[in-house]
Scaffold this active site. Structure first.
Site, PDB file in Angstrom:
ATOM      1  N   ARG A   1       6.895  -0.789   0.876  1.00 23.14           N
ATOM      2  CA  ARG A   1       6.039  -1.649   0.926  1.00 23.14           C
ATOM      3  C   ARG A   1       6.293  -3.079   1.848  1.00 23.14           C
ATOM      4  O   ARG A   1       7.428  -3.290   1.989  1.00 23.14           O
ATOM      5  CB  ARG A   1       6.209  -2.256  -0.520  1.00 23.14           C
ATOM      6  CG  ARG A   1       5.376  -1.565  -1.553  1.00 23.14           C
ATOM      7  CD  ARG A   1       4.113  -1.402  -1.811  1.00 23.14           C
ATOM      8  NE  ARG A   1       3.585  -0.512  -2.689  1.00 23.14           N
ATOM      9  CZ  ARG A   1       3.167   0.807  -2.732  1.00 23.14           C
ATOM     10  NH1 ARG A   1       3.601   1.387  -1.502  1.00 23.14           N
ATOM     11  NH2 ARG A   1       2.771   1.376  -3.730  1.00 23.14           N
TER      12      ARG A   1
ATOM     13  N   GLU B   1      -2.386  -6.756   3.170  1.00 20.26           N
ATOM     14  CA  GLU B   1      -3.029  -5.428   3.697  1.00 20.26           C
ATOM     15  C   GLU B   1      -4.394  -5.682   3.232  1.00 20.26           C
ATOM     16  O   GLU B   1      -4.761  -5.993   2.368  1.00 20.26           O
ATOM     17  CB  GLU B   1      -2.615  -4.130   2.988  1.00 20.26           C
ATOM     18  CG  GLU B   1      -1.247  -3.994   3.359  1.00 20.26           C
ATOM     19  CD  GLU B   1      -0.471  -2.625   2.839  1.00 20.26           C
ATOM     20  OE1 GLU B   1      -1.224  -2.024   2.009  1.00 20.26           O
ATOM     21  OE2 GLU B   1       0.686  -2.259   2.833  1.00 20.26           O
TER      22      GLU B   1
ATOM     23  N   HIS C   1      -1.228   1.950   5.876  1.00 21.63           N
ATOM     24  CA  HIS C   1      -0.995   2.307   4.668  1.00 21.63           C
ATOM     25  C   HIS C   1      -1.415   3.708   4.707  1.00 21.63           C
ATOM     26  O   HIS C   1      -2.311   4.153   3.256  1.00 21.63           O
ATOM     27  CB  HIS C   1      -1.157   1.324   3.796  1.00 21.63           C
ATOM     28  CG  HIS C   1      -0.644   1.479   2.388  1.00 21.63           C
ATOM     29  ND1 HIS C   1      -0.188   0.572   1.576  1.00 21.63           N
ATOM     30  CD2 HIS C   1       0.217   2.503   1.681  1.00 21.63           C
ATOM     31  CE1 HIS C   1       0.611   0.881   0.546  1.00 21.63           C
ATOM     32  NE2 HIS C   1       0.782   2.356   0.680  1.00 21.63           N
TER      33      HIS C   1
HETATM   34  C1  DGY Z   1       2.244   5.111  -3.156  1.00 22.38           C
HETATM   35  O1  DGY Z   1       2.077   6.341  -3.555  1.00 22.38           O
HETATM   36  O2  DGY Z   1       2.997   4.142  -3.470  1.00 22.38           O
HETATM   37  C2  DGY Z   1       1.738   4.737  -1.658  1.00 22.38           C
HETATM   38  O3  DGY Z   1       2.006   3.306  -1.238  1.00 22.38           O
HETATM   39  C3  DGY Z   1       0.296   5.045  -1.687  1.00 22.38           C
HETATM   40  O4  DGY Z   1       0.265   6.101  -1.472  1.00 22.38           O
END
Ligand code: DGY
Length: 328
Positions: free
Chosen positions: A237, A266, A285
């Site tokens: 993240r 984002e 992402h």
């Molecule tokens: C997640 O699964 O947490 C990702 O960031 C989205 O695929």
């Protein structure tokens, strides 16, 4: 039978699974996520919600969604949902573990290789007419093969990255809160504290969930502790990295580069400083973005909705409502 809001068009059989269970399914038709008002409006009527990482589900929204019984996030991360507030409101929150780690590890490795071997940068140069000859000195980078990789967080995704690293004959270090000696032995991983990992690794790949404990985990002090040639890979993240400190480290040449699949915010605005560095790669992402994995994630989320609305404990809960709405 209930009304289920699906906050984006999703691949695979998820919507069919919901309909087969007898639910009325309302799929948000836009390419962009519903804004806060639209999400609130749709959830006001819904018993179930199949949400994305782009849908903030906070306490206020839960309070306005009086019929809601389950929020099934199509992601393994669920920092967009206030799972504790959901539990208090009697709403299940669920995620999608076990189905996207290999795909996300593939992307982490792709970013690592691309950053080291300057794939994106040299492609841009070639398109822009910068490829004038074979050059003995241009577009050089560090060898991933045989290098030292530092994995921060040895959960499903971190472990999948460690397995890939073996094929590249890498020395793999891991900084992890939970010691798992058997896993470390099996993967040939050396568990070290974060400062040691940062001092030794040529590549640092982040695989921790986002939360109060990990917000800004990699900041100015950590960049100062990293090797000057080190490449940071973030598929976790954006908030795990202090982005201002990252920009400062890149400006100062304190690290070798960064490859980021996640940022704050984002999407990252086109005029953001991070886009000005040739040694930075930004992808939008896409960690879990393979056809099969996204279908599995959506279907898993749908199964969580179906179970919760049938009054059962969903298969992948991330909270435990003491008194689930509608029973369970
Ligand atoms: C997640 O699964 O947490 C990702 O960031 C989205 O695929």
């Amino acid at each position: 039978m209930g009304r289920v809001f699906v906050s984006r068009r999703v691949p695979g059989r998820a919507v069919e699974l919901l309909r087969e269970a007898g639910h009325a399914v309302d799929v948000w038709p836009g390419e962009l996520p519903p804004d806060a008002d639209a999400l609130r409006e749709r959830l006001r009527e819904a018993e179930g919600a199949l949400t994305m990482v782009t849908d903030p589900v906070g306490a206020d929204l839960l309070a306005a969604a009086a019929r809601l019984r389950v929020v099934a996030n199509m992601a393994v991360g669920y920092d967009n949902i206030d799972a504790a507030a959901a539990a208090v409101a009697g709403v299940w929150a669920t995620n999608t573990p076990g189905v996207l780690h290999e795909t996300t590890a593939d992307l982490a490795f792709a970013l690592l290789l691309a950053a080291a071997r300057r794939v994106a940068e040299s492609d841009r140069d070639a398109r822009a007419g910068g490829w004038r000859t074979w050059s003995p000195t241009a577009w050089l980078g560090p060898d991933p093969f045989g290098a030292t990789l530092g994995i921060v967080g040895l959960g499903e995704i971190g472990r999948a990255v460690a397995r890939r690293a073996r094929g590249f004959d890498m020395t793999v270090l891991a900084a992890t809160r939970t010691p798992r000696p058997d896993v470390e032995r099996e993967l040939g991983v050396e568990r070290v504290a974060l400062p040691e990992l940062l001092a030794r690794a040529g590549f640092v790949s982040l695989h921790v969930p986002f939360g109060p404990d990990t917000e800004g985990l990699i900041g100015a002090a950590e960049f100062a502790a990293m090797r000057e040639d080190a490449i940071l890979v973030n598929t976790a993240r954006g908030g795990v990295v202090d982005q201002e400190a990252l920009v400062a480290a890149l400006r100062a040449g304190a690290i070798g580069g960064a490859a980021l699949d996640v940022t704050v915010p984002e999407p990252l605005p086109a005029d953001h400083a991070l886009f000005s560095f040739p040694n930075v790669i930004v992808t939008p992402h896409i960690g879990s973005a393979s056809h099969a994995t996204r279908a599995r994630m959506a279907e898993m989320a749908a199964r969580n909705v179906v179970a919760a609305l049938a009054g059962r404990t969903p298969p992948n809960p991330v909270n435990r409502p003491p008194a689930p709405r509608g029973g369970a």
